[in-house]
Design a protein around this motif. Structure first.
Motif, PDB file in Angstrom:
ATOM      1  N   ARG A  36       4.514   3.984  -0.233  1.00 61.03           N
ATOM      2  CA  ARG A  36       4.506   2.764   0.429  1.00 61.03           C
ATOM      3  C   ARG A  36       3.957   1.720  -0.499  1.00 61.03           C
ATOM      4  NH1 ARG A  36       1.696   6.104   4.874  1.00 61.03           N
ATOM      5  NH2 ARG A  36       3.321   7.112   6.022  1.00 61.03           N
ATOM      6  N   THR A  37       5.050   0.908  -1.075  1.00 58.33           N
ATOM      7  CA  THR A  37       4.526   0.138  -2.229  1.00 58.33           C
ATOM      8  C   THR A  37       5.700  -0.909  -2.121  1.00 58.33           C
ATOM      9  OG1 THR A  37       3.604  -0.594  -4.152  1.00 58.33           O
ATOM     10  CG2 THR A  37       5.370   1.200  -4.282  1.00 58.33           C
ATOM     11  N   SER A  38       5.555  -1.986  -2.875  1.00 62.96           N
ATOM     12  CA  SER A  38       6.586  -2.940  -3.059  1.00 62.96           C
ATOM     13  C   SER A  38       7.808  -2.456  -3.899  1.00 62.96           C
ATOM     14  CB  SER A  38       6.086  -4.370  -3.596  1.00 62.96           C
ATOM     15  OG  SER A  38       5.867  -4.091  -5.127  1.00 62.96           O
ATOM     16  N   LEU A  39       8.842  -2.816  -3.738  1.00 63.91           N
ATOM     17  CA  LEU A  39      10.027  -2.454  -4.614  1.00 63.91           C
ATOM     18  C   LEU A  39       9.724  -2.694  -5.908  1.00 63.91           C
ATOM     19  CD1 LEU A  39      12.659  -0.894  -4.458  1.00 63.91           C
ATOM     20  CD2 LEU A  39      13.949  -3.239  -4.124  1.00 63.91           C
ATOM     21  N   LYS A  40       9.236  -3.689  -6.280  1.00 63.12           N
ATOM     22  CA  LYS A  40       8.955  -4.266  -7.714  1.00 63.12           C
ATOM     23  C   LYS A  40       7.787  -3.178  -8.328  1.00 63.12           C
ATOM     24  CE  LYS A  40       7.662  -7.999 -10.641  1.00 63.12           C
ATOM     25  NZ  LYS A  40       7.025  -9.445 -10.658  1.00 63.12           N
ATOM     26  N   GLU A  41       7.071  -2.902  -7.518  1.00 65.46           N
ATOM     27  CA  GLU A  41       5.916  -2.048  -8.138  1.00 65.46           C
ATOM     28  C   GLU A  41       6.504  -0.610  -8.441  1.00 65.46           C
ATOM     29  OE1 GLU A  41       1.572  -2.585  -6.819  1.00 65.46           O
ATOM     30  OE2 GLU A  41       2.562  -2.363  -5.240  1.00 65.46           O
ATOM     31  N   TYR A  42       7.453  -0.209  -7.307  1.00 63.20           N
ATOM     32  CA  TYR A  42       8.002   1.053  -7.304  1.00 63.20           C
ATOM     33  C   TYR A  42       8.823   1.327  -8.515  1.00 63.20           C
ATOM     34  CZ  TYR A  42      10.829   5.038  -5.952  1.00 63.20           C
ATOM     35  OH  TYR A  42      11.512   6.037  -5.927  1.00 63.20           O
TER      36      TYR A  42
END
Length: 158
Positions: A36-42
């Protein structure tokens, strides 16, 4: 279109952990968890990054906490990666398949409850199996399989 993709993509990771007791000696669990994190962070998450490790710990605690089992998280890696111009996703069962086809024995605790993601292997072999999946290979070469390349288990007093 990109907005739709962001909302529907399930961000996952593969994790490897061990339990340092007699019943789990010499085996590693290879599983999968949601992140559960932003797509960018992932997308930018390196193996064993804080966000991947947090997601793995959350999932593993669901499996171990009520039984009071201590575990050691050894490795995490996002299951999505860029290959040429494509965004590719793999699943933990593909890593399991590579390990089985490579002759790595599986420890099955309970088929009914799907406690079958445990393998008699070391961490380096699992990492090589993950790489093999990403390269589209069905199995590891014999030279890629090791038996003693996991972190050393220290006794509590150490």
């Amino acid at each position: 279109m990109a907005e739709l993709f962001n909302r529907t993509m399930v961000k996952k990771l593969v994790y490897v952990y061990r339990i340092n007791d007699k019943d789990h000696e010499g085996i590693l669990k290879i599983g999968e968890a949601s992140c559960r994190t932003s797509l960018k962070e992932y997308v930018n998450a390196e193996p064993n990054s804080k966000i991947l490790n947090q997601a793995a710990h959350e999932r593993i605690r669901h499996q171990t906490q009520t039984a009071g089992i201590s575990y050691e998280l050894l490795y995490t890696e996002a299951t999505s990666y860029e290959k040429e111009d494509d965004f590719v996703v793999f699943q933990d069962h593909e890593v399991h398949d590579v390990l089985r086809r490579s002759g790595i024995k599986q420890k099955i605790f309970n088929l009914e409850h799907k406690a079958n993601e445990w393998f008699y292997t070391d961490l380096e072999t699992v990492k090589k199996a993950i790489s093999a999946v990403k390269e589209g290979r069905q199995s590891l070469n014999a030279s890629e399989i090791s038996t003693d390349k996991s972190p050393i288990v220290l006794r509590k007093e150490q």
